[in-house]
Design a protein around this motif. Structure first.
Motif, PDB file in Angstrom:
ATOM      1  N   PHE A   1       0.824  -1.192   0.000  1.00 31.54           N
ATOM      2  CA  PHE A   1       0.000   0.000   0.000  1.00 31.54           C
ATOM      3  C   PHE A   1       0.864   1.251   0.000  1.00 31.54           C
TER       4      PHE A   1
ATOM      5  N   GLN B   1       2.732   9.754  -5.213  1.00 34.19           N
ATOM      6  CA  GLN B   1       2.035   9.019  -6.258  1.00 34.19           C
ATOM      7  C   GLN B   1       3.028   8.335  -7.182  1.00 34.19           C
TER       8      GLN B   1
ATOM      9  N   ASP C   1      -3.988   3.707  -1.208  1.00 31.25           N
ATOM     10  CA  ASP C   1      -4.297   2.640  -2.153  1.00 31.25           C
ATOM     11  C   ASP C   1      -3.577   1.348  -1.762  1.00 31.25           C
TER      12      ASP C   1
ATOM     13  N   VAL D   1      -2.484  -2.253  -3.313  1.00 32.49           N
ATOM     14  CA  VAL D   1      -2.247  -2.694  -4.689  1.00 32.49           C
ATOM     15  C   VAL D   1      -1.673  -4.103  -4.787  1.00 32.49           C
TER      16      VAL D   1
ATOM     17  N   VAL E   1      -1.053   5.012  -8.489  1.00 26.20           N
ATOM     18  CA  VAL E   1      -1.194   4.646  -7.081  1.00 26.20           C
ATOM     19  C   VAL E   1      -1.071   5.914  -6.248  1.00 26.20           C
ATOM     20  N   SER E   2      -2.003   6.105  -5.314  1.00 26.29           N
ATOM     21  CA  SER E   2      -2.059   7.297  -4.466  1.00 26.29           C
ATOM     22  C   SER E   2      -2.140   6.890  -3.002  1.00 26.29           C
TER      23      SER E   2
END
Length: 118
Positions: free
Chosen positions: A64, A69, A86, A88, A82-83
């Motif tokens: 995460f 970003q 998030d 992932v 991806v921020s």
């Protein structure tokens, strides 16, 4: 039952990228966790490819984003940005780069063999 704890602020290992950041790594009872600090200007194809020796990143990432970003482009051309916050899963076969002027910090469980130089 045993309980163990380590702190990412005192990692077992720090793996520098060619430029623009590093990966702090802690391994605890067979579990490996990394905190990647991807500074502005970081790009996998420039900063890690020379270490990995592959055309694209072949590591499966699970983790995460804490801050900043990052955009990930899969070999098939699909992109994901991806921020913070998030969670992932990024499959093998991708390039990635930091977006903007803030470092991207990611916690990743898929780093046992990531950015390891011989």
């Amino acid at each position: 039952m045993s309980t163990s704890s380590l702190n990412i602020e005192t990692p077992h290992e720090t793996r520098p990228f060619k430029a623009h950041g590093h990966l702090d790594v802690v391994t605890l009872e067979g579990f490996t966790l990394g905190r990647g600090v991807f500074e502005p200007g970081w790009r996998w194809s420039e900063d890690v490819k020379p270490i990995a020796g592959t055309e694209s990143c072949q590591t499966r990432h699970t983790g995460f984003c804490l801050s900043g970003q990052m955009t990930v482009r899969s070999d098939d051309g699909t992109e994901l940005t991806v921020s913070p916050g998030d969670v992932v899963v990024i499959e093998p076969g991708h390039d990635a780069w930091t977006v903007g002027d803030e470092p991207c910090v990611l916690v990743d469980t898929g780093v046992a063999a990531y950015a390891v130089s011989d």
